[in-house]
Enzyme design. Structure first.
Site, PDB file in Angstrom:
ATOM      1  NE  ARG A  34      -4.220  -1.899   1.430  1.00 24.48           N
ATOM      2  CZ  ARG A  34      -5.081  -1.742   0.424  1.00 24.48           C
ATOM      3  NH1 ARG A  34      -5.145  -0.596  -0.228  1.00 24.48           N
ATOM      4  NH2 ARG A  34      -5.897  -2.715   0.081  1.00 24.48           N
ATOM      5  CG  ASP A  35       1.517   5.572  -2.299  1.00 24.53           C
ATOM      6  OD1 ASP A  35       2.079   5.569  -3.403  1.00 24.53           O
ATOM      7  OD2 ASP A  35       1.681   6.477  -1.439  1.00 24.53           O
ATOM      8  CB  ILE A  36       3.611   5.685   2.713  1.00 22.72           C
ATOM      9  CG1 ILE A  36       3.748   5.775   4.221  1.00 22.72           C
ATOM     10  CG2 ILE A  36       4.187   6.910   2.024  1.00 22.72           C
ATOM     11  CD1 ILE A  36       5.183   5.676   4.713  1.00 22.72           C
ATOM     12  CG  ASN A  97       4.391   9.080 -12.225  1.00 21.61           C
ATOM     13  OD1 ASN A  97       3.599   9.408 -13.097  1.00 21.61           O
ATOM     14  ND2 ASN A  97       4.051   9.024 -10.949  1.00 21.61           N
ATOM     15  CB  VAL A 106      10.415   5.922  -5.552  1.00 22.84           C
ATOM     16  CG1 VAL A 106      11.270   4.746  -5.095  1.00 22.84           C
ATOM     17  CG2 VAL A 106       9.807   6.650  -4.348  1.00 22.84           C
ATOM     18  CG  HIS A 110       6.764   2.906  -8.539  1.00 26.66           C
ATOM     19  ND1 HIS A 110       8.009   3.483  -8.657  1.00 26.66           N
ATOM     20  CD2 HIS A 110       5.895   3.936  -8.374  1.00 26.66           C
ATOM     21  CE1 HIS A 110       7.884   4.805  -8.572  1.00 26.66           C
ATOM     22  NE2 HIS A 110       6.623   5.100  -8.411  1.00 26.66           N
ATOM     23  CG  HIS A 112       1.327   4.991  -8.623  1.00 26.88           C
ATOM     24  ND1 HIS A 112       1.421   5.630  -7.414  1.00 26.88           N
ATOM     25  CD2 HIS A 112       2.475   5.293  -9.283  1.00 26.88           C
ATOM     26  CE1 HIS A 112       2.563   6.304  -7.344  1.00 26.88           C
ATOM     27  NE2 HIS A 112       3.222   6.118  -8.476  1.00 26.88           N
TER      28      HIS A 112
HETATM   29  P1  AMP Z   1       6.338   8.216  -7.937  1.00 27.93           P
HETATM   30  O1  AMP Z   1       6.170   9.711  -7.875  1.00 27.93           O
HETATM   31  O2  AMP Z   1       5.588   7.603  -9.082  1.00 27.93           O
HETATM   32  O3  AMP Z   1       7.790   7.831  -7.895  1.00 27.93           O
HETATM   33  O4  AMP Z   1       5.609   7.644  -6.660  1.00 27.93           O
HETATM   34  C1  AMP Z   1       6.256   7.245  -5.502  1.00 27.93           C
HETATM   35  C2  AMP Z   1       5.190   6.827  -4.517  1.00 27.93           C
HETATM   36  O5  AMP Z   1       5.819   6.120  -3.458  1.00 27.93           O
HETATM   37  C3  AMP Z   1       4.406   7.969  -3.879  1.00 27.93           C
HETATM   38  O6  AMP Z   1       3.007   7.797  -4.156  1.00 27.93           O
HETATM   39  C4  AMP Z   1       4.706   7.827  -2.385  1.00 27.93           C
HETATM   40  O7  AMP Z   1       3.597   8.142  -1.568  1.00 27.93           O
HETATM   41  C5  AMP Z   1       5.112   6.373  -2.281  1.00 27.93           C
HETATM   42  N1  AMP Z   1       5.984   6.031  -1.168  1.00 27.93           N
HETATM   43  C6  AMP Z   1       7.126   6.651  -0.793  1.00 27.93           C
HETATM   44  N2  AMP Z   1       7.682   6.021   0.253  1.00 27.93           N
HETATM   45  C7  AMP Z   1       6.892   4.970   0.532  1.00 27.93           C
HETATM   46  C8  AMP Z   1       6.919   3.934   1.510  1.00 27.93           C
HETATM   47  N3  AMP Z   1       7.901   3.853   2.423  1.00 27.93           N
HETATM   48  N4  AMP Z   1       5.940   3.008   1.524  1.00 27.93           N
HETATM   49  C9  AMP Z   1       4.927   3.087   0.614  1.00 27.93           C
HETATM   50  N5  AMP Z   1       4.843   4.045  -0.344  1.00 27.93           N
HETATM   51  C10 AMP Z   1       5.801   4.972  -0.374  1.00 27.93           C
END
Ligand code: AMP
Length: 125
Positions: A34-36, A97, A106, A110, A112
């Site tokens: 799950r997204d944080i 992205n 990140v 990944h 979403h």
């Molecule tokens: P992006 O902008 O596509 O790289 O999205 C990165 C996503 O990672 C964002 O929606 C963040 O909320 C999510 N995120 C960052 N750190 C964590 C974590 N420790 N656990 C879960 N989701 C995370």
């Protein structure tokens, strides 16, 4: 030009078990959690376990087994969390992205999965 993977990114740390995550699915080649900071009632991230920076890296260099495993995991989750129409849901959106214009935070590939509410237009200014 070769892809440069930063092994200190937060998803690499999750894969190494260095920081916790809320796991939704775990397979030979993929992990979903799950997204944080959820942007919708259902907001799940699916990542390959391999060191891929983004989709163009994964799609070019991952093995067939990794790509199949990843796709199957996404499909399974959309049904299991109930956003897929086939499971009685009202649909979902997949987003990945890449790079600066894609506003990727990140640098570990990944996807979403977003659902559970009407998401509105695809891109906002
Ligand atoms: P992006 O902008 O596509 O790289 O999205 C990165 C996503 O990672 C964002 O929606 C963040 O909320 C999510 N995120 C960052 N750190 C964590 C974590 N420790 N656990 C879960 N989701 C995370």
């Amino acid at each position: 030009m070769a892809y440069e993977y930063d092994s200190e990114n937060i998803f690499a740390k999750i894969l190494r078990g260095e920081i916790p995550n809320s796991t939704v699915a775990d397979s030979a080649h993929s992990l979903a959690f799950r997204d944080i900071a959820p942007a919708a009632p259902e907001h799940i991230l699916v990542i390959p376990k391999g060191a891929y920076v983004n989709f163009d890296h994964f799609g070019a260099d991952a093995s067939d087994a990794e790509i199949v495993d990843f796709s199957r995991m996404i499909a399974k989750i959309t049904r299991e969390v109930g956003v897929a129409e086939i499971s009685g849901g009202e649909g979902y959106r997949l987003i990945t992205n890449a790079g600066a214009h894609g506003v990727q935070d990140v640098p570990h590939f990944h996807v979403h999965i977003l659902g559970g509410r009407r998401l509105g237009r695809m891109i906002s200014a």
